[in-house]
Write a protein that holds these residues in place. Structure first.
Motif, PDB file in Angstrom:
ATOM      1  N   TRP A 198       0.827  -1.207   0.000  1.00 51.82           N
ATOM      2  CA  TRP A 198       0.000   0.000   0.000  1.00 51.82           C
ATOM      3  C   TRP A 198       0.858   1.254   0.000  1.00 51.82           C
ATOM      4  CZ3 TRP A 198       0.672   3.049   4.305  1.00 51.82           C
ATOM      5  CH2 TRP A 198       1.082   2.426   5.503  1.00 51.82           C
ATOM      6  N   GLN A 199       0.310   2.292  -0.609  1.00 48.95           N
ATOM      7  CA  GLN A 199       0.975   3.590  -0.671  1.00 48.95           C
ATOM      8  C   GLN A 199      -0.116   4.631  -0.904  1.00 48.95           C
ATOM      9  OE1 GLN A 199       4.069   4.595  -0.227  1.00 48.95           O
ATOM     10  NE2 GLN A 199       3.803   6.694  -0.882  1.00 48.95           N
ATOM     11  N   TYR A 200      -0.117   5.717  -0.139  1.00 46.87           N
ATOM     12  CA  TYR A 200      -1.237   6.638  -0.183  1.00 46.87           C
ATOM     13  C   TYR A 200      -0.894   8.016  -0.726  1.00 46.87           C
ATOM     14  CZ  TYR A 200      -3.184   2.965   2.688  1.00 46.87           C
ATOM     15  OH  TYR A 200      -3.601   1.743   3.149  1.00 46.87           O
ATOM     16  N   ASP A 201       0.364   8.248  -1.067  1.00 45.11           N
ATOM     17  CA  ASP A 201       0.742   9.529  -1.659  1.00 45.11           C
ATOM     18  C   ASP A 201       1.473   9.284  -2.970  1.00 45.11           C
ATOM     19  OD1 ASP A 201      -0.232  11.445   0.293  1.00 45.11           O
ATOM     20  OD2 ASP A 201       1.251  10.599   1.644  1.00 45.11           O
ATOM     21  N   SER A 202       1.195  10.126  -3.941  1.00 44.88           N
ATOM     22  CA  SER A 202       1.749   9.959  -5.281  1.00 44.88           C
ATOM     23  C   SER A 202       3.217  10.367  -5.313  1.00 44.88           C
ATOM     24  CB  SER A 202       0.974  10.820  -6.273  1.00 44.88           C
ATOM     25  OG  SER A 202       1.231  12.201  -6.021  1.00 44.88           O
ATOM     26  N   PRO A 203       3.995   9.861  -6.264  1.00 48.46           N
ATOM     27  CA  PRO A 203       5.385  10.312  -6.396  1.00 48.46           C
ATOM     28  C   PRO A 203       5.487  11.826  -6.566  1.00 48.46           C
ATOM     29  CG  PRO A 203       5.011   8.361  -7.738  1.00 48.46           C
ATOM     30  CD  PRO A 203       3.664   8.800  -7.231  1.00 48.46           C
ATOM     31  N   GLN A 204       4.525  12.427  -7.286  1.00 50.90           N
ATOM     32  CA  GLN A 204       4.572  13.872  -7.487  1.00 50.90           C
ATOM     33  C   GLN A 204       4.441  14.613  -6.159  1.00 50.90           C
ATOM     34  OE1 GLN A 204       2.693  11.550  -9.037  1.00 50.90           O
ATOM     35  NE2 GLN A 204       1.961  12.277 -11.043  1.00 50.90           N
ATOM     36  N   LEU A 205       3.456  14.210  -5.338  1.00 51.80           N
ATOM     37  CA  LEU A 205       3.287  14.872  -4.044  1.00 51.80           C
ATOM     38  C   LEU A 205       4.469  14.583  -3.127  1.00 51.80           C
ATOM     39  CD1 LEU A 205       1.556  16.500  -2.051  1.00 51.80           C
ATOM     40  CD2 LEU A 205       0.559  14.341  -1.303  1.00 51.80           C
ATOM     41  N   ALA A 237       0.487  24.023   0.329  1.00 56.79           N
ATOM     42  CA  ALA A 237       1.137  23.513   1.546  1.00 56.79           C
ATOM     43  C   ALA A 237       1.089  21.985   1.485  1.00 56.79           C
ATOM     44  CB  ALA A 237       0.429  24.026   2.795  1.00 56.79           C
ATOM     45  N   PRO A 238       1.944  21.372   0.654  1.00 57.14           N
ATOM     46  CA  PRO A 238       1.864  19.924   0.443  1.00 57.14           C
ATOM     47  C   PRO A 238       2.167  19.136   1.716  1.00 57.14           C
ATOM     48  CG  PRO A 238       3.872  20.813  -0.533  1.00 57.14           C
ATOM     49  CD  PRO A 238       3.049  21.984  -0.110  1.00 57.14           C
ATOM     50  N   LEU A 239       1.289  18.185   2.022  1.00 55.35           N
ATOM     51  CA  LEU A 239       1.424  17.351   3.210  1.00 55.35           C
ATOM     52  C   LEU A 239       1.239  15.890   2.832  1.00 55.35           C
ATOM     53  CD1 LEU A 239      -0.842  19.314   5.726  1.00 55.35           C
ATOM     54  CD2 LEU A 239       1.648  19.430   5.551  1.00 55.35           C
ATOM     55  N   LEU A 240       1.828  15.018   3.613  1.00 47.83           N
ATOM     56  CA  LEU A 240       1.606  13.594   3.431  1.00 47.83           C
ATOM     57  C   LEU A 240       0.287  13.187   4.083  1.00 47.83           C
ATOM     58  CD1 LEU A 240       5.172  12.173   4.212  1.00 47.83           C
ATOM     59  CD2 LEU A 240       4.214  12.837   2.003  1.00 47.83           C
ATOM     60  N   ASN A 241      -0.552  12.518   3.314  1.00 43.20           N
ATOM     61  CA  ASN A 241      -1.731  11.836   3.847  1.00 43.20           C
ATOM     62  C   ASN A 241      -2.721  12.753   4.550  1.00 43.20           C
ATOM     63  OD1 ASN A 241      -3.147   9.384   4.103  1.00 43.20           O
ATOM     64  ND2 ASN A 241      -2.398   9.075   6.176  1.00 43.20           N
ATOM     65  N   ALA A 242      -2.805  14.017   4.142  1.00 43.99           N
ATOM     66  CA  ALA A 242      -3.753  14.922   4.806  1.00 43.99           C
ATOM     67  C   ALA A 242      -3.857  16.227   4.033  1.00 43.99           C
ATOM     68  CB  ALA A 242      -3.329  15.204   6.244  1.00 43.99           C
ATOM     69  N   SER A 243      -4.974  16.920   4.264  1.00 43.35           N
ATOM     70  CA  SER A 243      -5.163  18.284   3.774  1.00 43.35           C
ATOM     71  C   SER A 243      -5.041  19.247   4.943  1.00 43.35           C
ATOM     72  CB  SER A 243      -6.553  18.432   3.146  1.00 43.35           C
ATOM     73  OG  SER A 243      -6.889  19.794   2.979  1.00 43.35           O
ATOM     74  N   PRO A 244      -4.394  20.401   4.750  1.00 46.25           N
ATOM     75  CA  PRO A 244      -4.349  21.398   5.824  1.00 46.25           C
ATOM     76  C   PRO A 244      -5.738  21.794   6.317  1.00 46.25           C
ATOM     77  CG  PRO A 244      -2.797  21.984   4.084  1.00 46.25           C
ATOM     78  CD  PRO A 244      -3.608  20.827   3.574  1.00 46.25           C
ATOM     79  N   LEU A 245      -6.736  21.784   5.430  1.00 38.68           N
ATOM     80  CA  LEU A 245      -8.086  22.168   5.829  1.00 38.68           C
ATOM     81  C   LEU A 245      -8.655  21.207   6.867  1.00 38.68           C
ATOM     82  CD1 LEU A 245      -9.609  23.201   2.381  1.00 38.68           C
ATOM     83  CD2 LEU A 245      -8.752  24.693   4.203  1.00 38.68           C
ATOM     84  N   CYS A 246      -8.236  19.969   6.821  1.00 37.67           N
ATOM     85  CA  CYS A 246      -8.684  19.004   7.821  1.00 37.67           C
ATOM     86  C   CYS A 246      -7.887  19.175   9.118  1.00 37.67           C
ATOM     87  CB  CYS A 246      -8.506  17.590   7.274  1.00 37.67           C
ATOM     88  SG  CYS A 246      -9.334  16.318   8.232  1.00 37.67           S
ATOM     89  N   LEU A 247      -6.590  19.409   8.997  1.00 40.58           N
ATOM     90  CA  LEU A 247      -5.750  19.497  10.193  1.00 40.58           C
ATOM     91  C   LEU A 247      -6.102  20.689  11.068  1.00 40.58           C
ATOM     92  CD1 LEU A 247      -2.184  18.476   8.940  1.00 40.58           C
ATOM     93  CD2 LEU A 247      -3.993  17.065   9.921  1.00 40.58           C
ATOM     94  N   VAL A 248      -6.462  21.821  10.450  1.00 38.33           N
ATOM     95  CA  VAL A 248      -6.774  22.998  11.268  1.00 38.33           C
ATOM     96  C   VAL A 248      -8.037  22.771  12.095  1.00 38.33           C
ATOM     97  CG1 VAL A 248      -8.198  24.260   9.583  1.00 38.33           C
ATOM     98  CG2 VAL A 248      -6.805  25.519  11.247  1.00 38.33           C
ATOM     99  N   LEU A 249      -8.906  21.896  11.649  1.00 38.27           N
ATOM    100  CA  LEU A 249     -10.102  21.556  12.407  1.00 38.27           C
ATOM    101  C   LEU A 249      -9.823  20.481  13.455  1.00 38.27           C
ATOM    102  CD1 LEU A 249     -12.711  21.321   9.496  1.00 38.27           C
ATOM    103  CD2 LEU A 249     -12.158  23.303  10.915  1.00 38.27           C
ATOM    104  N   ARG A 250      -8.917  19.590  13.145  1.00 37.56           N
ATOM    105  CA  ARG A 250      -8.675  18.440  14.019  1.00 37.56           C
ATOM    106  C   ARG A 250      -7.667  18.739  15.122  1.00 37.56           C
ATOM    107  NH1 ARG A 250      -6.349  14.136  10.660  1.00 37.56           N
ATOM    108  NH2 ARG A 250      -4.365  14.273  11.754  1.00 37.56           N
TER     109      ARG A 250
END
Length: 597
Positions: free
Chosen positions: A303-310, A463-476
């Motif tokens: 399994w792998q959840y982030d693309s080579p580009q990201l 703001a590239p992040l592994l396995n998450a969006s900043p919009l989710c992190l600011v809420l969590r």
């Protein structure tokens, strides 16, 4: 104009002029030379001919024929289509343990999505959300799936050409069992463990024969509900393995051996019964000493959840502090750029057969991470094809409250199905059009367009992040945001404009699908929550605290958004898990209340 079916076939030619009349004959030919699950479909003024070698190929040929017949110009167009899949097993795994347990109606809708995408395997990932006999204390608050639910779904899947496969974790992610006194002694660390400077409850079973027998009993309970003789025993992310009760054994023989002795004891009884048994290859793939120990019938799933580009973007933009954090977790930052090739390196070097499992990138995101999902799925297909992988398992997880609505994953699942059917033909397939025209039946094309546009917002934050969006992190975790997870003000303003535009555009959507109104409502909510998250960023000071003048309004808006979250949840999901999903917003509410006080 000739129709292009979905997924796009391996080969297709068309000629305008003369096609089959409404009463033209249909001829079906059994042709052993046709590839498995494949077909050749030819239409002309003389009628339609289908050649196939198995029932599955005939099923797919007839589905393609239905798409062609829907066109008003079918009778004036002749087609010659040759088609077969790149990957024999094309799967979708849906997390039903964190925290959404789907209603039967939602499960049936997922089957519709899979059939359209020619996905032939469905796995429901469970930890505690099956009603295991004798384990009521574990599942009683989760609105679990029952034996009757699984047997109903198994029959539905079988009738539509989809294998329903048991997916039950058996080593890591067992915290829902271990938190109960009756099972606490089974933990590797009964007092929990530290991870990323946070104390966490025990989640990994001690690798003992007794615990292997325990999870075997769970599997014995649930597997009779599935007719397919394949199962997935998970065994991923045993974070505490070798740090507690098994530490001495790990020092003596090595962590890989400790892991594999236990996993083999779980696999072997099912292999002996003739099952094919999948297991996640994250631990296995890090131990070269295990490469010659895979028993026949066992399937490592990489399994792998982030693309080579990201991955490249994240590594290139990483600060020294970010690199130090990765290294403290044992992450090789130099290898991050290589995606599935690095993830499967030891298996590739040893020539071990494996499956690939990219992610739909819906979790930890609110609206999805479209660009990352596409890049990750393409990478999985390329690496899998280059090394003759027989399976491609797209995954949709539910980490941290499963805030994203189910429909956020519809587009990525359609894309994953298409590229696992034919990578060459479907690299640039217009998923927005397929969503609107074939799945959601929106004559204006609005709903599919909005779903894809909304999924691209994450990349636009810069703001590239592994396995998450900043919009989710600011809420969590508003109090724990790292500097690299904070978008620039200009990017936030642009994203706000795009989100509000999507909300406005949704008002003109008119989907005729049975769940069309649900999709519009839940996507509107997710867009509004994402726009709220952008404003939450703007209300934070340099020290991370919220501005006292803005906090009261944000608090009021948050309560309204959470009320809508409750309402949308009930449209797709069972009540169990909702309280935990809502609780994941508690840090945000507390941070806003501190600002008000």
């Amino acid at each position: 104009m000739p129709v292009t079916p979905f997924p796009r076939p391996q080969s297709m030619t068309s000629t305008t002029g003369a096609g089959p009349a409404a009463d033209a004959p249909l001829r079906v030919v059994l042709d052993p030379a046709t590839p498995a699950q494949g077909y050749r479909l030819q239409t002309s003024s003389e009628g339609t001919t289908i050649a196939h070698s198995d029932a599955t190929g005939l099923r797919y040929a007839l589905a393609t024929l239905d798409q062609l017949r829907a066109d008003r110009e079918f009778s004036t167009t002749s087609y010659d289509i040759s088609d077969h899949p790149d990957f024999p097993v094309r799967g979708f795994m849906l997390d039903v343990s964190r925290d959404r347990v789907p209603t039967r109606r939602t499960l049936a809708r997922w089957v519709d999505v899979l059939v359209l995408a020619r996905i032939n395997t469905l796995e429901l990932y469970t930890e505690h959300t099956y009603a295991f006999g004798g384990e009521q204390e574990v599942w009683q608050d989760a609105s679990p799936l029952t034996a009757q639910d699984l047997q109903w779904l198994d029959a539905l899947c079988a009738s539509r050409g989809v294998d329903l496969v048991c997916n039950q974790n058996t080593l890591g992610h067992m915290e829902r069992f271990l938190k109960h006194p009756r099972h606490a002694r089974r933990a590797e660390n009964e007092d929990g463990f530290e991870m990323r400077e946070v104390h966490r409850p025990p989640s990994t079973l001690e690798p003992t024969a007794e615990n292997a027998a325990f999870v075997h009993g769970l599997l014995e309970d649930v597997t009779p509900n599935f007719r397919t003789r394949r199962l997935n025993v998970g065994a991923d992310e045993p974070f505490e393995l070798g740090t507690g009760k098994s530490a001495r054994r790990a020092e003596e023989v090595g962590l890989g051996t400790v892991y594999w002795e236990y996993v083999t004891s779980v696999l072997q009884p099912w292999l002996d019964r003739g099952y094919a048994v999948e297991f996640w290859a994250d631990v296995f793939g890090d131990h070269p000493e295990l490469m010659d120990k895979v028993p026949a019938g066992a399937i490592p799933v990489v399994w792998q959840y982030d693309s080579p580009q990201l991955l490249q973007e994240v590594v290139d933009a990483a600060s020294p502090g970010q690199v130090q954090e990765w290294e403290s977790l044992g992450v090789d930052v130099t290898a991050l750029r290589d995606g599935f090739r690095d993830r499967a390196k030891l298996l590739l070097d040893a020539g071990i057969p494996f499956w690939v499992a990219p992610g739909a990138s819906n979790w930890n995101s609110l609206l999805g991470r479209w660009d990352n999902a596409v890049g990750n799925m393409l990478d999985a297909a390329e690496v899998g094809l280059a090394h003759s992988a027989q399976g491609y398992l797209n995954t949709s997880w539910g980490d941290h409250g499963h805030w994203d609505p189910p429909s956020v994953a519809f587009g990525p699942v359609l894309f994953g199905g298409a590229v696992s059917w034919s990578l060459a033909a479907n690299r640039d397939v217009d998923v927005a059009a397929v969503l609107s025209e074939a799945l959601l039946l929106d004559p204006h094309g609005v709903l599919g367009d909005v779903l894809v546009r909304a999924g691209k917002v994450c990349a636009q934050l810069g703001a590239p992040l592994l396995n998450a969006s900043p919009l989710c992190l600011v809420l969590r975790e508003p109090d724990q945001l790292k500097p690299w997870a904070v978008p620039a003000p200009q990017a936030l303003a642009a994203v706000q404009t795009e989100l509000l535009s999507c909300v406005q555009d949704l008002r003109s959507a008119e989907p005729a699908a049975a769940d069309g109104d649900v999709v519009v409502r839940e996507v509107t909510w997710a867009l509004q929550l994402a726009e709220f998250a952008a404003r939450a960023f703007q209300a934070r000071g340099e020290d991370g605290s919220f501005d006292a003048a803005r906090a009261p309004r944000l608090l009021t808006e948050l309560e309204g958004l959470l009320e809508e979250h409750r309402a949308c949840w009930a449209l797709r999901s069972r009540p169990g898990g909702l309280a935990e999903s809502l609780a994941a917003f508690a840090p945000l509410r507390h941070a806003l209340l501190r600002a008000v006080d």
